[in-house]
Design a protein around this motif. Structure first.
Motif, PDB file in Angstrom:
ATOM      1  N   MET A   1       0.842  -1.175   0.000  1.00 52.53           N
ATOM      2  CA  MET A   1       0.000   0.000   0.000  1.00 52.53           C
ATOM      3  C   MET A   1       0.891   1.244   0.000  1.00 52.53           C
ATOM      4  O   MET A   1       1.768   1.394   0.815  1.00 52.53           O
ATOM      5  CB  MET A   1      -0.905  -0.019   1.231  1.00 52.53           C
ATOM      6  N   ALA A   2       0.644   2.117  -0.948  1.00 54.62           N
ATOM      7  CA  ALA A   2       1.416   3.351  -1.051  1.00 54.62           C
ATOM      8  C   ALA A   2       0.903   4.362  -0.036  1.00 54.62           C
ATOM      9  O   ALA A   2      -0.279   4.435   0.231  1.00 54.62           O
ATOM     10  CB  ALA A   2       1.293   3.911  -2.461  1.00 54.62           C
ATOM     11  N   ASP A   3       1.835   5.103   0.536  1.00 52.13           N
ATOM     12  CA  ASP A   3       1.452   6.156   1.471  1.00 52.13           C
ATOM     13  C   ASP A   3       1.390   7.466   0.701  1.00 52.13           C
ATOM     14  O   ASP A   3       2.382   7.889   0.117  1.00 52.13           O
ATOM     15  CB  ASP A   3       2.471   6.241   2.607  1.00 52.13           C
ATOM     16  N   ILE A   4       0.219   8.086   0.686  1.00 49.65           N
ATOM     17  CA  ILE A   4       0.047   9.328  -0.063  1.00 49.65           C
ATOM     18  C   ILE A   4       0.107  10.500   0.910  1.00 49.65           C
ATOM     19  O   ILE A   4      -0.846  10.785   1.611  1.00 49.65           O
ATOM     20  CB  ILE A   4      -1.273   9.328  -0.845  1.00 49.65           C
ATOM     21  N   ALA A   5       1.264  11.133   0.936  1.00 51.89           N
ATOM     22  CA  ALA A   5       1.472  12.313   1.779  1.00 51.89           C
ATOM     23  C   ALA A   5       1.220  13.562   0.942  1.00 51.89           C
ATOM     24  O   ALA A   5       1.146  13.491  -0.289  1.00 51.89           O
ATOM     25  CB  ALA A   5       2.898  12.316   2.313  1.00 51.89           C
ATOM     26  N   ASN A   6       1.106  14.688   1.597  1.00 48.90           N
ATOM     27  CA  ASN A   6       0.872  15.943   0.869  1.00 48.90           C
ATOM     28  C   ASN A   6       1.995  16.260  -0.107  1.00 48.90           C
ATOM     29  O   ASN A   6       1.777  16.919  -1.109  1.00 48.90           O
ATOM     30  CB  ASN A   6       0.684  17.100   1.849  1.00 48.90           C
ATOM     31  N   THR A   7       3.208  15.790   0.195  1.00 48.45           N
ATOM     32  CA  THR A   7       4.348  16.065  -0.684  1.00 48.45           C
ATOM     33  C   THR A   7       4.561  14.982  -1.741  1.00 48.45           C
ATOM     34  O   THR A   7       5.453  15.105  -2.570  1.00 48.45           O
ATOM     35  CB  THR A   7       5.632  16.205   0.158  1.00 48.45           C
ATOM     36  N   SER A   8       3.747  13.926  -1.708  1.00 47.62           N
ATOM     37  CA  SER A   8       3.846  12.863  -2.714  1.00 47.62           C
ATOM     38  C   SER A   8       3.528  13.423  -4.091  1.00 47.62           C
ATOM     39  O   SER A   8       2.740  14.359  -4.236  1.00 47.62           O
ATOM     40  CB  SER A   8       2.858  11.737  -2.398  1.00 47.62           C
ATOM     41  N   ARG A   9       4.137  12.832  -5.106  1.00 42.34           N
ATOM     42  CA  ARG A   9       3.931  13.250  -6.493  1.00 42.34           C
ATOM     43  C   ARG A   9       3.369  12.077  -7.291  1.00 42.34           C
ATOM     44  O   ARG A   9       4.127  11.338  -7.933  1.00 42.34           O
ATOM     45  CB  ARG A   9       5.222  13.755  -7.106  1.00 42.34           C
ATOM     46  N   PRO A  10       2.046  11.893  -7.256  1.00 40.23           N
ATOM     47  CA  PRO A  10       1.459  10.755  -7.961  1.00 40.23           C
ATOM     48  C   PRO A  10       1.556  10.907  -9.474  1.00 40.23           C
ATOM     49  O   PRO A  10       1.531  12.020 -10.008  1.00 40.23           O
ATOM     50  CB  PRO A  10       0.000  10.742  -7.502  1.00 40.23           C
ATOM     51  N   ARG A  11       1.686   9.760 -10.139  1.00 40.23           N
ATOM     52  CA  ARG A  11       1.753   9.734 -11.603  1.00 40.23           C
ATOM     53  C   ARG A  11       1.181   8.405 -12.075  1.00 40.23           C
ATOM     54  O   ARG A  11       1.122   7.438 -11.312  1.00 40.23           O
ATOM     55  CB  ARG A  11       3.190   9.899 -12.092  1.00 40.23           C
ATOM     56  N   LEU A  12       0.774   8.365 -13.327  1.00 38.77           N
ATOM     57  CA  LEU A  12       0.320   7.105 -13.889  1.00 38.77           C
ATOM     58  C   LEU A  12       1.488   6.138 -13.963  1.00 38.77           C
ATOM     59  O   LEU A  12       2.626   6.545 -14.233  1.00 38.77           O
ATOM     60  CB  LEU A  12      -0.235   7.314 -15.304  1.00 38.77           C
ATOM     61  N   ALA A  13       1.211   4.882 -13.738  1.00 36.59           N
ATOM     62  CA  ALA A  13       2.248   3.857 -13.886  1.00 36.59           C
ATOM     63  C   ALA A  13       2.665   3.794 -15.356  1.00 36.59           C
ATOM     64  O   ALA A  13       1.895   4.182 -16.253  1.00 36.59           O
ATOM     65  CB  ALA A  13       1.704   2.509 -13.434  1.00 36.59           C
ATOM     66  N   ASP A  14       3.858   3.309 -15.594  1.00 35.00           N
ATOM     67  CA  ASP A  14       4.366   3.222 -16.969  1.00 35.00           C
ATOM     68  C   ASP A  14       3.449   2.401 -17.862  1.00 35.00           C
ATOM     69  O   ASP A  14       3.335   2.666 -19.049  1.00 35.00           O
ATOM     70  CB  ASP A  14       5.771   2.621 -16.978  1.00 35.00           C
ATOM     71  N   LYS A  15       2.786   1.413 -17.287  1.00 40.86           N
ATOM     72  CA  LYS A  15       1.935   0.514 -18.076  1.00 40.86           C
ATOM     73  C   LYS A  15       0.532   1.077 -18.328  1.00 40.86           C
ATOM     74  O   LYS A  15      -0.243   0.478 -19.061  1.00 40.86           O
ATOM     75  CB  LYS A  15       1.811  -0.834 -17.376  1.00 40.86           C
ATOM     76  N   ALA A  16       0.199   2.212 -17.749  1.00 41.20           N
ATOM     77  CA  ALA A  16      -1.155   2.757 -17.845  1.00 41.20           C
ATOM     78  C   ALA A  16      -1.169   4.051 -18.652  1.00 41.20           C
ATOM     79  O   ALA A  16      -0.192   4.798 -18.663  1.00 41.20           O
ATOM     80  CB  ALA A  16      -1.703   3.022 -16.447  1.00 41.20           C
ATOM     81  N   ARG A  17      -2.306   4.294 -19.321  1.00 46.68           N
ATOM     82  CA  ARG A  17      -2.459   5.564 -20.031  1.00 46.68           C
ATOM     83  C   ARG A  17      -3.930   5.924 -20.134  1.00 46.68           C
ATOM     84  O   ARG A  17      -4.808   5.050 -20.127  1.00 46.68           O
ATOM     85  CB  ARG A  17      -1.797   5.542 -21.400  1.00 46.68           C
ATOM     86  N   LEU A  18      -4.177   7.208 -20.226  1.00 45.57           N
ATOM     87  CA  LEU A  18      -5.540   7.719 -20.361  1.00 45.57           C
ATOM     88  C   LEU A  18      -5.911   7.814 -21.828  1.00 45.57           C
ATOM     89  O   LEU A  18      -5.076   8.157 -22.666  1.00 45.57           O
ATOM     90  CB  LEU A  18      -5.664   9.099 -19.723  1.00 45.57           C
ATOM     91  N   LYS A  19      -7.175   7.525 -22.128  1.00 45.16           N
ATOM     92  CA  LYS A  19      -7.652   7.617 -23.503  1.00 45.16           C
ATOM     93  C   LYS A  19      -9.124   7.978 -23.486  1.00 45.16           C
ATOM     94  O   LYS A  19      -9.871   7.560 -22.608  1.00 45.16           O
ATOM     95  CB  LYS A  19      -7.461   6.286 -24.226  1.00 45.16           C
ATOM     96  N   TRP A  20      -9.542   8.756 -24.476  1.00 47.11           N
ATOM     97  CA  TRP A  20     -10.954   9.081 -24.673  1.00 47.11           C
ATOM     98  C   TRP A  20     -11.526   8.073 -25.653  1.00 47.11           C
ATOM     99  O   TRP A  20     -10.980   7.862 -26.739  1.00 47.11           O
ATOM    100  CB  TRP A  20     -11.102  10.493 -25.220  1.00 47.11           C
ATOM    101  N   ASP A  21     -12.619   7.434 -25.291  1.00 49.43           N
ATOM    102  CA  ASP A  21     -13.313   6.491 -26.164  1.00 49.43           C
ATOM    103  C   ASP A  21     -14.516   7.219 -26.760  1.00 49.43           C
ATOM    104  O   ASP A  21     -15.532   7.410 -26.087  1.00 49.43           O
ATOM    105  CB  ASP A  21     -13.761   5.270 -25.363  1.00 49.43           C
ATOM    106  N   ALA A  22     -14.386   7.622 -28.009  1.00 42.00           N
ATOM    107  CA  ALA A  22     -15.442   8.384 -28.667  1.00 42.00           C
ATOM    108  C   ALA A  22     -16.704   7.549 -28.854  1.00 42.00           C
ATOM    109  O   ALA A  22     -17.809   8.093 -28.841  1.00 42.00           O
ATOM    110  CB  ALA A  22     -14.942   8.904 -30.010  1.00 42.00           C
ATOM    111  N   VAL A  23     -16.578   6.256 -29.031  1.00 42.04           N
ATOM    112  CA  VAL A  23     -17.748   5.397 -29.220  1.00 42.04           C
ATOM    113  C   VAL A  23     -18.594   5.351 -27.953  1.00 42.04           C
ATOM    114  O   VAL A  23     -19.815   5.511 -27.987  1.00 42.04           O
ATOM    115  CB  VAL A  23     -17.320   3.966 -29.638  1.00 42.04           C
ATOM    116  N   ARG A  24     -17.956   5.149 -26.817  1.00 41.66           N
ATOM    117  CA  ARG A  24     -18.660   5.097 -25.535  1.00 41.66           C
ATOM    118  C   ARG A  24     -18.934   6.485 -24.956  1.00 41.66           C
ATOM    119  O   ARG A  24     -19.768   6.643 -24.076  1.00 41.66           O
ATOM    120  CB  ARG A  24     -17.847   4.319 -24.506  1.00 41.66           C
ATOM    121  N   GLY A  25     -18.159   7.457 -25.417  1.00 41.23           N
ATOM    122  CA  GLY A  25     -18.267   8.798 -24.860  1.00 41.23           C
ATOM    123  C   GLY A  25     -17.752   8.848 -23.430  1.00 41.23           C
ATOM    124  O   GLY A  25     -18.284   9.578 -22.600  1.00 41.23           O
ATOM    125  N   LYS A  26     -16.680   8.081 -23.168  1.00 39.63           N
ATOM    126  CA  LYS A  26     -16.146   7.992 -21.802  1.00 39.63           C
ATOM    127  C   LYS A  26     -14.624   8.005 -21.832  1.00 39.63           C
ATOM    128  O   LYS A  26     -14.001   7.614 -22.810  1.00 39.63           O
ATOM    129  CB  LYS A  26     -16.618   6.714 -21.133  1.00 39.63           C
TER     130      LYS A  26
END
Length: 92
Positions: A1-26
């Motif tokens: 379990m990661a500890d999320i402190a106020n000074t933590s710098r969260p980022r997406l994992a290397d294996k993950a990415r955000l994408k817009w799905d125009a078909v689903r609209g999500k």
């Protein structure tokens, strides 16, 4: 379990990415052999997780955007769940 402190710098994992799905609209979080459909709030949180902004800066940005100063616990819970599944890395 990661500890999320106020000074933590969260980022997406290397294996993950955000994408817009125009078909689903999500917005989606893509990872090897899987996909997670994001609600708008989760997407906005993850968009701010660039590894440069601190957790505190993310909370401040979202608080100003939504004019809500009581979101810290909810944002931390979402990031914690994603970090536990290794979709988000918490540096610092």
């Amino acid at each position: 379990m990661a500890d999320i402190a106020n000074t933590s710098r969260p980022r997406l994992a290397d294996k993950a990415r955000l994408k817009w799905d125009a078909v689903r609209g999500k917005h989606l979080l893509l990872f090897p052999e899987g996909v997670l459909v994001l609600n708008p709030t989760a997407h906005e949180i993850l968009e701010l997780c660039d590894g440069h902004r601190t957790f505190e800066e993310i909370i401040k940005t979202l608080g100003e955007r939504y004019q809500n100063n009581t979101i810290e616990g909810d944002v931390k819970e979402i990031l914690q769940k994603l970090a536990d599944k290794n979709f988000v890395k918490v540096d610092g």
